[in-house]
Structures are given as C-alpha cells and as structure tokens.
Scaffold this motif. Structure first.
Motif, PDB file in Angstrom:
ATOM      1  N   PRO A 177       5.518  -2.341  13.848  1.00 18.25           N
ATOM      2  CA  PRO A 177       5.711  -0.443  13.606  1.00 18.25           C
ATOM      3  C   PRO A 177       7.265  -0.349  14.726  1.00 18.25           C
ATOM      4  N   ALA A 213       7.738   0.591   9.667  1.00 19.22           N
ATOM      5  CA  ALA A 213       6.688  -0.674   9.896  1.00 19.22           C
ATOM      6  C   ALA A 213       7.797  -1.547   9.163  1.00 19.22           C
ATOM      7  N   ALA A 217      -0.021  -1.077   9.759  1.00 19.48           N
ATOM      8  CA  ALA A 217       0.908  -0.394  10.175  1.00 19.48           C
ATOM      9  C   ALA A 217       0.857   1.283  10.365  1.00 19.48           C
ATOM     10  N   ALA A 242       2.915   4.654  10.641  1.00 21.29           N
ATOM     11  CA  ALA A 242       3.805   4.387   9.956  1.00 21.29           C
ATOM     12  C   ALA A 242       4.045   4.756   8.385  1.00 21.29           C
TER      13      ALA A 242
END
Length: 227
Positions: A153, A158, A186, A191
């Motif tokens: 990320p 990411a 992530a 993210a």
C-alpha cells in the motif's frame, strides 16, 4: 477515464488520470521490490532495481514519441527496462537499434473491498507483514509451496506483486485466495484502489476476480552486448 476494454474503471480510479495511475503503480512496485527511491527525469521516473538482469527501470507516465525517444537516447546500461502505457504497435516504429520488446503486459486496477477468503481443503494459508508489505503464502498439507503474492500500500493505492501458483497446484482456487487475502490486507490499511502489472497469462485470473485493464503495459529492454 475508461480502460482499454471500454468498460468503466473501478471505483477509486474513475477520476484518476492514466499518468497518475502509472505513477501510483510505480511507487508501489518500488516499495514491494525494495528498489531505490524514484528520481524525476525529463521523460518520467527512474529507479534502480539492483538485479543483474534488471539493473534499472524507467517509467514513462506521460508516454509519447518524444518522451520515449528521449529516454532511449539517454540510456546506455545493458538490460535497463523502460515501461510505458501505449499500444505496442504505436511504440514499434520508435524503437532504436539495440532495444527490443519484453513480454507484453497490462496495467489493471480494482476497487479494494473486503471479501471472504475460504481456504480450499488440503491447504494452509500463511500471512505476514513487514515494512508495510503484506505477503501471503499457501502451502499444501505436506508443507510444499503452492502459491504466493504480496501487496504494497502507498497512500490510497496498493500494488499487487509477484503472484505465483505452482504448476501442480493450479486451477484449485489458490490464485483467488491469494488475491482476496492481499486485497483485504490492503483495505484494512486504508487503501481503496488496487493496481498491478499483469502478464497475458495472469490477466485472465485477475479479470475473473473483478480487475479491469486500464491500458497496455509495454516493456522495452536495452540489449546485452554480444559476448
């Protein structure tokens, strides 16, 4: 912005220009591979990868003929790679002597949302994180390697990287397990948009999981000198 397929870009990338997606992909790839910090150059970004067969990489977020020719004219190191998001047919007439195409690729993106990660019978899932990078490995009942992948990320993006399934363990849902596990990790770190550079072979797996092609990802490589 629409991807090469003509379908809408997933949530989180729909308002992002292609050059910014390319920069985000490069930034995450650098973190994933432990490459040097990207440096701005007239044609885009350059950073050291540090491998004999791939010492340095240049990425052209705003790719056109002028930027491409400028990059190739300035690069002398054998095995140096240049990445850009244009159709190979457009790039081919610009190739200089001593340069050749690498394997074709595709820049893909997906919205990162939580997803279930059931583990197929006979396998075990291992997950660990260090330095912000989450790595996943799937092993068979006897401990043999079956599949792996990692995600880095960077901000709200990411980058998925190094996804691989052993030949004898393919078509058992392990690639999907790896991808969903990485995406969940992530998303838990904040993210919202996933990015990756897919091979022709990998593209089908990612597409089946909801990833969409944003643009072709072309690689050109400075040839090694003859021995």
């Amino acid at each position: 912005m629409s991807p090469a397929s003509g379908e809408p870009v997933p949530d989180g990338a729909s308002a992002v220009a292609l050059p910014d997606l390319v920069r985000a992909w490069a930034a995450g790839w650098v973190v994933s591979r432990g490459a040097s910090e990207p440096v701005e150059v007239p044609w885009g970004l350059t950073f050291d990868v540090g491998l004999e067969g791939h010492p340095t990489r240049h990425v052209l977020p705003d790719a056109d003929e002028t930027a491409f020719r400028r990059a190739l004219g300035a690069i002398t190191g054998p095995a140096t790679q240049v990445k850009l998001c244009l159709e190979p047919e457009a790039v081919a007439p610009w190739l200089a002597p001593g340069w050749s195409f690498g394997d074709p690729g595709h820049l893909m993106t997906a919205a990162l949302r939580p997803a279930p990660t059931p583990v197929p019978a006979g396998y075990r899932l291992r997950v660990w994180s260090r330095g912000g990078i989450t790595r996943v490995m799937v092993v068979a009942a006897d401990g043999a390697f079956a599949a792996r992948g990692q995600i880095a990320p960077v901000g709200t993006g990411a980058v998925v990287d190094q996804v691989e399934t052993a030949q004898t363990h393919r078509r058992k849902g392990l690639g999907g397990l790896v991808m969903r596990t990485l995406q969940n990790a992530a998303a838990a770190q904040g993210a919202t948009t996933g990015l990756l550079g897919a091979t022709d072979e990998g593209r089908a797996l990612y597409a089946s999981l909801g990833w969409q092609v944003v643009a072709p990802l072309v690689t050109v490589i400075k040839d090694r000198p003859a021995v």
